[in-house]
Scaffold this active site. Structure first.
Site, PDB file in Angstrom:
ATOM      1  N   THR A  96       0.826  -1.217   0.000  1.00 47.03           N
ATOM      2  CA  THR A  96       0.000   0.000   0.000  1.00 47.03           C
ATOM      3  C   THR A  96       0.855   1.260   0.000  1.00 47.03           C
ATOM      4  O   THR A  96       0.471   2.282  -0.567  1.00 47.03           O
ATOM      5  CB  THR A  96      -0.929  -0.025   1.245  1.00 47.03           C
ATOM      6  OG1 THR A  96      -1.856  -1.092   1.058  1.00 47.03           O
ATOM      7  CG2 THR A  96      -1.691   1.263   1.431  1.00 47.03           C
ATOM      8  N   SER A 117       1.636  -7.414  -0.692  1.00 51.74           N
ATOM      9  CA  SER A 117       2.409  -8.416   0.049  1.00 51.74           C
ATOM     10  C   SER A 117       1.727  -9.769   0.249  1.00 51.74           C
ATOM     11  O   SER A 117       2.413 -10.750   0.531  1.00 51.74           O
ATOM     12  CB  SER A 117       2.928  -7.842   1.360  1.00 51.74           C
ATOM     13  OG  SER A 117       1.926  -7.772   2.328  1.00 51.74           O
ATOM     14  N   THR A 126       1.904  -4.261   4.385  1.00 52.43           N
ATOM     15  CA  THR A 126       1.788  -4.570   5.817  1.00 52.43           C
ATOM     16  C   THR A 126       1.290  -5.998   6.081  1.00 52.43           C
ATOM     17  O   THR A 126       1.555  -6.558   7.132  1.00 52.43           O
ATOM     18  CB  THR A 126       0.811  -3.599   6.526  1.00 52.43           C
ATOM     19  OG1 THR A 126      -0.470  -3.697   5.904  1.00 52.43           O
ATOM     20  CG2 THR A 126       1.303  -2.169   6.481  1.00 52.43           C
ATOM     21  N   ASP A 127       0.544  -6.556   5.106  1.00 48.04           N
ATOM     22  CA  ASP A 127      -0.109  -7.849   5.373  1.00 48.04           C
ATOM     23  C   ASP A 127       0.879  -8.957   5.749  1.00 48.04           C
ATOM     24  O   ASP A 127       0.584  -9.775   6.623  1.00 48.04           O
ATOM     25  CB  ASP A 127      -0.926  -8.307   4.149  1.00 48.04           C
ATOM     26  CG  ASP A 127      -2.198  -7.480   3.969  1.00 48.04           C
ATOM     27  OD1 ASP A 127      -2.484  -6.632   4.826  1.00 48.04           O
ATOM     28  OD2 ASP A 127      -2.892  -7.709   2.957  1.00 48.04           O
TER      29      ASP A 127
HETATM   30  N1  DAS Z   1      -1.844  -3.823   0.232  1.00 43.82           N
HETATM   31  C1  DAS Z   1      -1.639  -4.680   1.368  1.00 43.82           C
HETATM   32  C2  DAS Z   1      -0.273  -5.331   1.284  1.00 43.82           C
HETATM   33  O1  DAS Z   1       0.386  -5.209   0.276  1.00 43.82           O
HETATM   34  C3  DAS Z   1      -1.804  -3.949   2.662  1.00 43.82           C
HETATM   35  C4  DAS Z   1      -0.727  -2.948   2.969  1.00 43.82           C
HETATM   36  O2  DAS Z   1       0.313  -2.813   2.394  1.00 43.82           O
HETATM   37  O3  DAS Z   1      -0.961  -2.224   3.954  1.00 43.82           O
HETATM   38  O4  DAS Z   1       0.117  -5.975   2.224  1.00 43.82           O
END
Ligand code: DAS
Length: 323
Positions: free
Chosen positions: A80, A124, A157-158
């Protein structure tokens, strides 16, 4: 608001300039301090090429960001942090390179020379153990260079905690790797990515982070990969280390480490080739998923049990056969 930010920036720049002129004056003395402390408690933070420039009131060592002009390499993988809203798709899509992200943070120029590597641009959940392995190889290649002080990895973040933990298990050298991400997209109101990148670069350029392996940096806090977890699917302060708390924080241009993780086990495998599955226990679980994993040629199974490792009785025959 703008005035407040530029006043703060000016104060930071002035403070940095003062610190640098003090450093020039005190240099002969500091060489002594460095070699003296090398015998003591601080020795683990001091490596050739890193200079301690002073201590604050609480005795926390302040980092010299110049490190003789050594670079921080920004390795962008996606997430993100690098996404913007696409009205046609009605969602966030990959839109920025690592270089674009850094261009939004002019203060980075005061921290360290940067170099950019676009490793991937994926969300991710699409990370795989093979990607993580390739990222590990790339990072170790970068950190082996004399002109590099440390690296940051921008990520989604995932699966940030998975990739960070993987890299930490395999990172045996002293130079810092700092992983970061964002909960809000690069085009959203009040994105958290710019501050996270700035804090991550400050940490990677800091002598405080030397020898600490991989650190996860979001919301100006630093976490150990084995302890941190994403606790909320939308809240920006989602990364927490339950029970233990953050291992440090970034306060303006100071990197403050309050504790070091203990008993970190590190490995140096030559390849990554075993298939290992993760099976979560549910009430009423049977042997089915275990039998399936074995039939697919799994060489290891991690069972996420209840409590202190209890499993539903229906799983036990499958576990016994699998081992
Ligand atoms: N888009 C998701 C990821 O790539 C969530 C994020 O990055 O916050 O993990």
């Amino acid at each position: 608001m703008t005035t407040v930010f530029s006043a703060q920036r000016q104060t930071e720049t002035e403070a940095r300039e003062k610190a640098h002129s003090a450093y020039r004056l005190l240099r002969p003395f500091l060489i002594y301090v460095t070699s003296f402390t090398a015998c003591g408690q601080l020795s683990r933070y001091i490596r050739p090429g890193y200079t301690i420039i002073g201590t604050n009131k609480t005795g926390t060592t302040l980092a010299a960001y110049d490190k003789a002009g050594k670079k921080v390499v920004v390795v962008a993988t996606g997430g993100t942090i690098a996404m913007k809203y696409d009205p046609e798709k009605d969602g966030l899509v990959p839109a920025c390179t690592g270089e674009d992200l850094a261009a939004a943070v002019p203060e980075l120029a005061n921290v360290a020379p940067l170099e950019f590597i676009q490793f991937s641009n994926i969300a991710s959940p699409a990370m795989t153990p093979q990607n993580m392995w390739n990222l590990h190889i790339k990072l170790e290649e970068i950190l082996a260079r004399d002109d590099v002080a440390g690296a940051i990895v921008t990520h989604g973040t995932d699966t940030l905690e998975e990739t960070s933990y993987f890299l930490d298990l395999l990172h045996n050298g002293p130079k810092p790797i700092v992983t970061t991400a964002a909960m809000r997209g690069a085009g959203d109101t009040s994105p958290d990515g710019p501050m996270n990148i700035l804090s991550a670069v400050r940490t990677a350029a800091s002598s405080q982070a030397v020898g600490l392996g991989v650190m996860v940096c979001l919301n100006e806090t630093l976490h150990a990969p084995a302890e941190v977890t994403k606790t909320h699917s939308a809240y920006p302060a989602t990364f927490q280390s339950p029970w233990w708390g953050p291992s440090g924080y970034v306060d303006s241009d100071r990197v403050v480490i309050r504790r070091k993780p203990l008993n970190v086990v590190r490995f140096a495998p030559k390849t990554l080739n075993a298939r290992v599955d993760l099976i979560k226990c549910m009430t009423g679980s049977t042997r089915d998923y275990i039998d399936f994993a074995v039939s697919q040629g799994c060489q290891g199974i991690v069972i996420e049990g209840f409590g202190r490792g209890n499993v539903p009785p229906g799983m036990i025959p499958g576990i016994e056969d699998a081992v």
